[in-house]
Every structure is written in structure tokens, then in C-alpha cells.
Enzyme design. Structure first.
Site, PDB file in Angstrom:
ATOM      1  N   LYS A 144       0.805  -1.241   0.000  1.00  0.00           N
ATOM      2  CA  LYS A 144       0.000   0.000   0.000  1.00  0.00           C
ATOM      3  C   LYS A 144       0.833   1.285   0.000  1.00  0.00           C
ATOM      4  CE  LYS A 144      -2.940  -2.344   3.166  1.00  0.00           C
ATOM      5  NZ  LYS A 144      -3.839  -2.389   4.276  1.00  0.00           N
ATOM      6  N   ASP A 185      -6.268  -5.803  10.179  1.00  0.00           N
ATOM      7  CA  ASP A 185      -7.605  -5.181  10.102  1.00  0.00           C
ATOM      8  C   ASP A 185      -8.728  -6.195   9.857  1.00  0.00           C
ATOM      9  OD1 ASP A 185      -6.686  -5.646   7.533  1.00  0.00           O
ATOM     10  OD2 ASP A 185      -7.209  -3.683   6.739  1.00  0.00           O
TER      11      ASP A 185
END
Length: 466
Positions: A169, A205
């Protein structure tokens, strides 16, 4: 509207449809993806094949799910992209539900130099944000248990110890890969010296989402993210997790399925556009499954498809604007907005105008179709993965029918107007013996991390002093 052709041109639409038909996946192709996914999951869980497997199946050391009896104040950090959240989570008792969870949070933006500098710079910045948050809430004097949602591939050695395998990311901070992330955070807190913090748990997450949703629905045993990235976790039988000792019960496994395809499992499904997206990305050859699905790449895929249609003289009179030729100019949110258009083409016209194009009505319809094909393939590919996980759970538990809840978070899942419906439909078609409920996570990442800290405290019989 001005520009180009108007009305339906059957010949043009036929040619467009031919080009876009590559994105349509047949049911048997999705079953093939599902089968290969399950094969790699199995390889990821086994000691002798773990290193070569594209799906790493990382044990999280989250074994028990919260029972609602952990009360107190917990701090949660959520680092998974360019925004970073610090949260204060108060878990209290409630007569009706058994507990209540209150959350206060503040969002901090991570500067580019902290993302791409050194690990020390990144974690010093994070510690600075925590200090600021504690000041805002006047709780610097308290030593609170801290749960850290860290959404990058990590090999856990315990609930509060995890080695960063590789950044994704857009993060590149040097000196973090191969190191214990919790250690880096503890060191940064120590360097500041203006507050104390007890880091008790670090989770991904997906895991935080699953735990957070478990508070709403006790059948939630799968957590999933479809946003900038795409990943899933689920409760696996301990006896099959060869990387961890113990046979009894279940442990949550973070699949890190975004990397599926690294061993060539997706080659015949990847199109010319996927190859360009991959080659021009920060990590060529990595996260290939994620690149077919997630919000980080969806808009760019559509842009490349539109350029192909322009080159074939099927769109915008064969001419693309300079902006449309620029990588990253077609944002993923445009895909959602275009598919939300009410049929008057106004929204589509406005978006294309901002990209320097004056489209005809036919152009607008073609662009919409391109968006639909790309996002539908994403939903179907993602669905094949989840179906693989759920079918595996049913088989491993030797159950004829499995009733299960999946907690989901992420911007693509939440904001795209049709993604959920297409995704749910294909998952259910591929899991005929399962009764699946989907719940959308609210405050998933941070709240889940805090609740896992609560579980960790309870397991360690840690007494919270207020």
C-alpha cells in the site's frame, strides 16, 4: 450533450461488447479459482509447503473471542493506509446486551516522508500522534492497554509480537521489514518519554473487523476487507495450523490472500490491462489477486480499458484527452459514481468533462459498461475467494450445513452501489450448503483491536487500574 455519435450504434456496441466480454467469468472459471485458492490455503498451513505457498495463512494467536465481560478503557491504533487513527474505547456493562462499547477517535494523516523514510521516523510520528491524542482527552497520566491494528503482512510469534514480512500500500519505511512491529512502537514511545503504554495485542484489520462484528453477532467467524486492499481471516481448526503447536480449539488465521497468484495460479485470468497495472505498480509481480479486486487499482483498470476502446476508434471519436492518458487520473470513486448514475447520464458526463472529454450519449453508455464489467469481475473474483474459505470451514468441521456470519469492512464494499449485491450473490451460488449472513463493520478496525486487547488482558488476568 455535445461531441461524437448519438444514440445506439449496434455495430459499435457489438465491438465494444466483444472487447469487454473478457471480463465476464463463467461459473466454472470461478470454481477453478476457488479450488486453486483452497489448494494454496492448504499449502500455506502446512510446514513443508508454507514458504512456497502464495497464500501465507498467518496464525494470529487470537484464539478466543470476547465474551463481553471485559470492561475498562482501552486505547487502539489503526494503521493500514495513509490515514492513521488513534481511538479511546470504553467497554462497559449493559443490562440488556451484556456490554456497551463507546468510541472516540481522531484521524491523523501520515506524511509522505514518514511513509518512505526510516522505520524510526514513521514510529516516532505515530508516538507523536498518540501523545497529542492523550493530551486532547487529558488521559496522559493513565497507563492504558493498547491494541494495534496493523494491516500489513506480519508473521506473529505471539499476540503482541509480529515480524513485518513486507510493506504494501505505498509504504516503504526502511528498517521495518524483518523486525518486530510492536518493538518498534514500544521503542518510539520510550524515546518520547512523556507517556506510558502497555501494548498488549497487535492484529490485522481483517481480524479486528471479525472481532468487532462478533460483538454484534456470535456466529461471526470470518473477517474481510475490500477497500484499498483486499484480504480475509477466519477461525481455522488448530489441528491444521502446523505453524503453531496445539490441537485443540480454533485459531484465527490471516490468509493474506491478496498475494494469491504469485505462483502463476491466476495467469489465464489476467488480462492485458492487469499486466500493465502490475508492471507500473510499486510491487510488480506481487499482490496479483488484490490487483484484480481492490480499490487501489480498479479506477486504473477502467482507464486502461477506455484507452483501448479509444485506440480501436470505438470511444470519444478515437481521441483521448491528455488527462485520460495520465496514469491514476481515473479514480476508483469515479467507478462508483458512474455506476450510481440514474440513467440521465449527467453524472457520467460531468466526470468525463473533468477529465477533458466531451462525450456523446453513446460514449457515456460505453464508459458505464466498462465500469460495470471491471467492478463485476472484482466482485466475482472476490466472491470465489470467500466461497473457498467458507467451503473449507464447513468441510474441516465435517458439517453438512454451515451457518456463518462474515464481518466486512472497506470502501469498495461500503461505497460501490452494486458491489455488495453481486458479491453476495456469487458467494451464495458457490457455497450451496452454507447459510451466510453478511454484516458491515462499523468502526471495525480500531474497535476490534481494543476488544482484542480486552481479551488479552482477561487472558493474562491483567487488572486495569483507573
Amino acid at each position: 450533450m455535445t461531441g461524437g455519435r448519438c444514440g445506439m450504434d449496434p455495430h459499435t456496441m457489438e465491438k465494444v461488447d466483444q472487447i469487454l466480454s473478457e471480463f465476464l467469468l463463467k461459473k466454472e472459471e470461478l470454481r477453478e479459482v476457488m479450488g486453486r485458492m483452497q489448494q494454496e490455503m492448504e499449502r500455506g498451513l502446512r510446514l513443508e509447503t508454507h514458504n512456497e505457498a502464495s497464500i501465507k495463512m498467518l496464525p494470529t494467536y487470537v484464539r478466543s473471542t470476547p465474551e463481553g465481560s471485559e470492561v475498562g478503557d482501552f486505547l487502539a491504533l489503526d494503521l493500514g493506509g495513509t490515514n492513521f487513527r488513534v481511538m479511546l474505547v470504553k467497554v462497559g456493562e449493559d443490562e440488556e446486551k451484556g456490554w456497551k462499547v463507546e468510541t472516540k477517535y481522531y484521524m491523523y494523516s501520515i506524511p509522505e516522508d514518514a511513509m518512505t523514510g526510516t522505520a524510526e521516523m514513521l514510529f516516532d510520528y505515530i508516538a507523536e500522534c498518540i501523545s497529542d491524542f492523550l493530551d486532547k482527552h487529558q488521559i496522559k497520566h493513565k497507563k492504558l492497554p493498547l491494541g494495534f491494528t496493523f494491516s500489513f503482512p506480519v508473521r506473529h510469534e505471539d499476540l503482541d509480537k509480529g515480524i513485518l514480512l513486507n510493506w504494501t500500500k505505498g509504504f516503504k519505511a526502511s528498517g521495518a521489514e524483518g523486525n518486530n512491529v510492536v518493538g518498534l512502537l514500544r521503542d518510539a514511545i520510550k524515546r518520547r518519554g512523556d507517556f506510558e503504554m502497555d501494548v498488549v495485542a497487535m492484529v490485522n484489520d481483517t481480524v479486528a473487523t471479525m472481532i468487532s462484528c462478533y460483538y454484534e453477532d456470535r456466529s461471526c467467524e470470518v473477517g474481510m476487507i475490500v477497500g484499498t486492499g483486499c484480504n480475509a481471516c477466519y477461525m481455522e481448526e488448530m489441528r491444521t495450523v502446523e505453524l503453531v503447536e496445539g490441537e485443540e480449539g480454533r485459531m484465527c488465521v490471516n490468509t493474506e490472500w491478496g498475494a494469491f497468484g504469485a505462483n502463476g495460479e491466476l495467469e489465464e485470468f489476467r488480462l492485458e490491462y492487469d499486466r500493465v497495472v502490475d508492471e507500473t505498480s510499486l510491487y510488480p509481480g506481487q499482490q496479483l489477486y488484490e490487483k484484480l479486486i481492490s480499490g487501489k487499482y480498479m479506477g486504473e483498470l477502467v482507464r486502461l480499458v477506455l484507452l483501448k476502446l479509444v485506440n480501436e476508434d470505438l470511444l470519444f471519436n478515437g481521441e483521448a484527452s491528455d488527462l485520460l492518458k495520465t496514469r491514476g487520473s481515473f479514480e476508483t470513486r469515479f467507478v462508483s459514481q458512474i455506476e450510481s448514475d440514474l440513467g440521465d447520464r449527467k453524472q457520467i458526463f460531468n466526470i468525463l468533462s473533468t477529465l477533458g472529454v466531451l462525450p456523446s450519449e453513446l460514449d457515456c453508455d460505453i464508459v458505464r459498461l466498462a465500469c460495470e464489467r471491471v467492478s463485476t469481475r472484482a466482485a466475482h473474483m472476490c466472491g470465489a475467494g470467500l466461497a473457498g474459505v467458507i467451503n473449507r470451514m464447513r468441510e474441516r468441521r465435517s458439517q453438512e450445513a454451515l451457518k456463518i456470519t462474515v464481518g466486512v469492512d472497506g470502501s469498495v464494499y461500503k461505497l460501490h452501489p452494486r458491489f455488495q449485491e453481486r458479491f453476495h450473490k456469487i458467494v451464495r451460488e458457490l457455497t450451496p450448503n452454507c447459510d451466510i449472513t453478511f454484516i458491515q463493520s462499523e468502526e471495525g478496525s480500531g474497535r476490534g483491536a481494543a476488544l482484542i486487547s480486552a481479551v488479552a488482558c482477561k487472558m493474562a488476568a491483567c487488572i486495569l487500574t483507573h
